[in-house]
Scaffold this active site. Structure first.
Site, PDB file in Angstrom:
ATOM      1  N   ASP A  60     -44.481 -21.914 -44.543  1.00 15.48           N
ATOM      2  CA  ASP A  60     -45.262 -21.974 -46.086  1.00 15.48           C
ATOM      3  C   ASP A  60     -45.829 -20.813 -45.617  1.00 15.48           C
ATOM      4  O   ASP A  60     -46.917 -20.681 -45.493  1.00 15.48           O
ATOM      5  CB  ASP A  60     -45.403 -23.189 -45.689  1.00 15.48           C
ATOM      6  CG  ASP A  60     -46.071 -23.438 -47.180  1.00 15.48           C
ATOM      7  OD1 ASP A  60     -46.114 -23.132 -47.741  1.00 15.48           O
ATOM      8  OD2 ASP A  60     -46.934 -24.800 -46.473  1.00 15.48           O
ATOM      9  N   CYS A  94     -39.140 -20.225 -63.606  1.00 14.90           N
ATOM     10  CA  CYS A  94     -37.707 -20.662 -64.476  1.00 14.90           C
ATOM     11  C   CYS A  94     -37.828 -21.880 -65.165  1.00 14.90           C
ATOM     12  O   CYS A  94     -37.006 -22.479 -65.219  1.00 14.90           O
ATOM     13  CB  CYS A  94     -36.461 -20.712 -63.712  1.00 14.90           C
ATOM     14  SG  CYS A  94     -36.458 -21.166 -62.102  1.00 14.90           S
ATOM     15  N   ASP A 143     -42.510 -16.695 -56.778  1.00 11.42           N
ATOM     16  CA  ASP A 143     -41.664 -17.223 -57.867  1.00 11.42           C
ATOM     17  C   ASP A 143     -41.688 -18.053 -56.918  1.00 11.42           C
ATOM     18  O   ASP A 143     -40.785 -19.007 -56.499  1.00 11.42           O
ATOM     19  CB  ASP A 143     -40.110 -16.173 -57.556  1.00 11.42           C
ATOM     20  CG  ASP A 143     -39.142 -17.011 -59.061  1.00 11.42           C
ATOM     21  OD1 ASP A 143     -39.736 -16.324 -59.917  1.00 11.42           O
ATOM     22  OD2 ASP A 143     -38.584 -17.993 -58.517  1.00 11.42           O
ATOM     23  N   PRO A 165     -33.242 -18.107 -53.240  1.00 12.98           N
ATOM     24  CA  PRO A 165     -32.203 -17.858 -52.371  1.00 12.98           C
ATOM     25  C   PRO A 165     -31.949 -16.336 -52.593  1.00 12.98           C
ATOM     26  O   PRO A 165     -31.275 -15.105 -51.672  1.00 12.98           O
ATOM     27  CB  PRO A 165     -30.968 -18.074 -53.409  1.00 12.98           C
ATOM     28  CG  PRO A 165     -31.518 -17.906 -55.290  1.00 12.98           C
ATOM     29  CD  PRO A 165     -32.418 -18.518 -54.458  1.00 12.98           C
ATOM     30  N   GLY A 166     -33.102 -14.959 -52.460  1.00  9.86           N
ATOM     31  CA  GLY A 166     -33.140 -13.719 -52.173  1.00  9.86           C
ATOM     32  C   GLY A 166     -32.225 -12.436 -53.335  1.00  9.86           C
ATOM     33  O   GLY A 166     -32.599 -11.613 -52.340  1.00  9.86           O
ATOM     34  N   ASN A 167     -32.467 -13.267 -54.559  1.00  9.71           N
ATOM     35  CA  ASN A 167     -31.876 -12.248 -55.544  1.00  9.71           C
ATOM     36  C   ASN A 167     -33.044 -11.050 -55.413  1.00  9.71           C
ATOM     37  O   ASN A 167     -32.594  -9.952 -55.358  1.00  9.71           O
ATOM     38  CB  ASN A 167     -30.795 -12.539 -57.341  1.00  9.71           C
ATOM     39  CG  ASN A 167     -29.710 -13.218 -56.303  1.00  9.71           C
ATOM     40  OD1 ASN A 167     -28.788 -12.352 -55.220  1.00  9.71           O
ATOM     41  ND2 ASN A 167     -29.514 -14.434 -57.280  1.00  9.71           N
ATOM     42  N   ARG A 180     -31.409 -22.173 -46.503  1.00 10.65           N
ATOM     43  CA  ARG A 180     -31.425 -21.457 -47.730  1.00 10.65           C
ATOM     44  C   ARG A 180     -32.167 -19.916 -47.048  1.00 10.65           C
ATOM     45  O   ARG A 180     -31.646 -19.135 -48.022  1.00 10.65           O
ATOM     46  CB  ARG A 180     -32.271 -21.976 -49.084  1.00 10.65           C
ATOM     47  CG  ARG A 180     -32.427 -22.127 -49.461  1.00 10.65           C
ATOM     48  CD  ARG A 180     -33.595 -23.545 -50.935  1.00 10.65           C
ATOM     49  NE  ARG A 180     -34.147 -22.955 -50.898  1.00 10.65           N
ATOM     50  CZ  ARG A 180     -34.071 -22.177 -52.491  1.00 10.65           C
ATOM     51  NH1 ARG A 180     -32.752 -22.360 -53.108  1.00 10.65           N
ATOM     52  NH2 ARG A 180     -34.560 -21.523 -52.919  1.00 10.65           N
ATOM     53  N   ASP A 184     -39.575 -18.234 -47.083  1.00  9.76           N
ATOM     54  CA  ASP A 184     -39.793 -19.747 -47.437  1.00  9.76           C
ATOM     55  C   ASP A 184     -39.402 -20.444 -46.337  1.00  9.76           C
ATOM     56  O   ASP A 184     -39.006 -20.249 -45.357  1.00  9.76           O
ATOM     57  CB  ASP A 184     -38.081 -19.772 -48.346  1.00  9.76           C
ATOM     58  CG  ASP A 184     -37.828 -20.483 -48.917  1.00  9.76           C
ATOM     59  OD1 ASP A 184     -37.504 -20.329 -50.323  1.00  9.76           O
ATOM     60  OD2 ASP A 184     -37.675 -21.347 -48.715  1.00  9.76           O
TER      61      ASP A 184
END
Length: 461
Positions: A285, A359, A305, A237-239, A263, A258
């Site tokens: 992609d 994560c 990530d 999402p860009g953080n 999103r 992305d």
């Protein structure tokens, strides 16, 4: 009110297996998704307790037009929540007629089970665990302001600043309107758990980024100097992208990829609010991006990530505290994709430094992927030893895995996370391998700057 109707609809959707709780919340079109998500999670956590109280009080028999899911949300707000928000609309007088009975049944339930606190009514799997004690981390967006100006702003609002924390225990002990500076990251402020800043003017103006500490590590450890060309391979999402831009001081270029158009659109809004001007977004992609494309000839830094099981995400641990781990089949598919995308990233000809993060708590998506990528790479890369004082290291599954970082609510007071820093071998001398630069220690308290401070916006513009 719309909030309670939306929460009831989400609960019904979860019960009817129409989707995940989080997915249904975001698909609800309710304006304040964070508020809705928090209400639904807490109501669901106390679901069995609420069912027992509602049944004993005869609420649904007395109010035949009141649907069960809505009743559950309303009773949660009345007995266990923050009270009726925004006045409660027409539901407040309806529940007021049954308030004494509902409170009496809740008290009777506590006596019957031999407990004194609401929390003790929960089943073991539903009780708040370490994830609920993780503080609210707030990254100061240095593209728009600076930490000491934000600290002064909060102090003027009645918050008490504790200076730089010296231990995780100090962060764990934060209560009420106390806040501190993180002991590792110089732009990270720490507030007590459950602090909600989504409506705060500094957040709405892009001066603050609500981002877990573990999620701040990848950009910090990649550390591209201003003027660098960087790829953020799976950016939404860009953080992390906005953090990279702050580290670059908007000087250089970030190529952010992305595949999810929705999103990516949300990410564009986030980056605009944060004042990011050095980022080029692409709905593409990353695996389809050619390393030989001349546009990326100067890319020396890559942040990767990739999609993962999300088993370390705080939201999942709070939403489903007793959830089963990902299946072997799913982990096999995810790790195969992660290995493919990591090998692809390592094939960019000018690459010097890469951060791989997830994560996830699963070895298959973390140490195993890094080990296999390094073994299969045609170019000489190696893991970099980072943050030697970080208490939670990679699993001892291959030589050098201890150079990786892990994070968890229990050990680092953050979400569950994994980070590995990989560098091209020839850029590291034997001396630099022994002393890889780490972020400079943060002075305590934040020193006053001699130059005139930037103004901090006091309205959401």
């Amino acid at each position: 009110m719309a909030l309670y109707a939306a929460a009831a609809a989400v609960l019904a959707g979860v019960e009817n297996r129409q989707g995940s709780l989080k997915g249904l919340v975001y698909a609800s079109n309710f304006q304040n998704v964070k508020q809705l998500y928090a209400l639904v999670c807490e109501t669901q956590r106390y679901s069995a307790v609420l069912d027992a109280v509602i049944a004993s009080a005869g609420l649904l028999r007395a109010e035949k037009k009141l649907r069960p899911h809505l009743a559950k949300v309303l009773v949660f707000e009345l007995l266990l929540g923050k009270g009726f928000r925004g006045g409660g609309g027409r539901w407040k007088p309806l529940l007021a007629r049954h308030q004494a009975r509902l409170k009496a049944e809740l008290a009777r339930l506590k006596v019957h089970r031999g407990v004194s606190r609401n929390e003790d009514l929960l089943e073991v799997g539903s009780k708040l665990g370490p994830a609920s004690q993780v503080p609210r981390f707030v990254r100061v967006n240095t593209l728009k302001t600076c930490p000491d100006d934000v600290v002064d702003y909060f102090k003027r609002q009645g918050f008490s600043y504790q200076g730089r924390a010296s231990s995780l225990e100090e962060l764990r002990a934060l209560k009420g309107k106390h806040f501190a500076l993180d002991l590792l990251l110089p732009e990270l402020l720490v507030f007590p758990a459950q602090t909600d800043l989504h409506e705060h003017p500094l957040y709405q103006a892009g001066h603050l980024i609500l981002q877990d500490k573990a999620s701040c590590l990848p950009a910090m450890l990649l550390a591209p100097p201003p003027g660098s060309h960087v790829i953020d391979a799976c950016a939404a999402p860009g953080n992390k992208t906005s953090h990279l831009a702050a580290i670059l001081k908007n000087q250089g270029k970030i190529f952010a990829f992305d595949l999810d158009a929705k999103r990516l659109a949300s990410m564009a809004t986030l980056l605009a609010r944060a004042g990011v001007s050095c980022c080029e977004l692409a709905e593409e992609d990353f695996l389809a991006v050619s390393p030989s494309d001349t546009r990326y000839a100067q890319v020396q830094y890559i942040l990767l990530d990739p999609s993962c099981s999300g088993s370390g995400m705080l939201s999942r641990q709070l939403e489903e505290p007793a959830a089963e781990p990902p299946s072997k089949e799913r982990l096999c598919a995810l790790s195969a994709f992660q290995l493919r995308v990591l090998r692809h990233a390592l094939s960019f000809p000018a690459l010097q430094r890469l951060v791989y993060s997830t994560c996830s708590l699963c070895q298959e998506e973390n140490e195993d992927v890094v080990r296999d990528a390094l073994q299969q790479s045609l170019r000489p890369f190696r893991l970099v030893p980072i943050l030697p004082s970080w208490p939670h290291r990679g699993l001892d599954t291959f030589p050098g895995a201890e150079h990786c970082l892990r994070a968890s609510p229990e050990t680092t007071l953050t979400g569950g996370f994994f980070v590995a820093v990989i560098e091209r071998a020839e850029v590291l001398s034997s001396a630099s391998l022994a002393e890889v630069p780490t972020p400079a220690p943060v002075p305590s308290p934040v020193p006053k700057r001699k130059r005139r401070r930037k103004a901090v916006a006091s309205e959401g513009t």
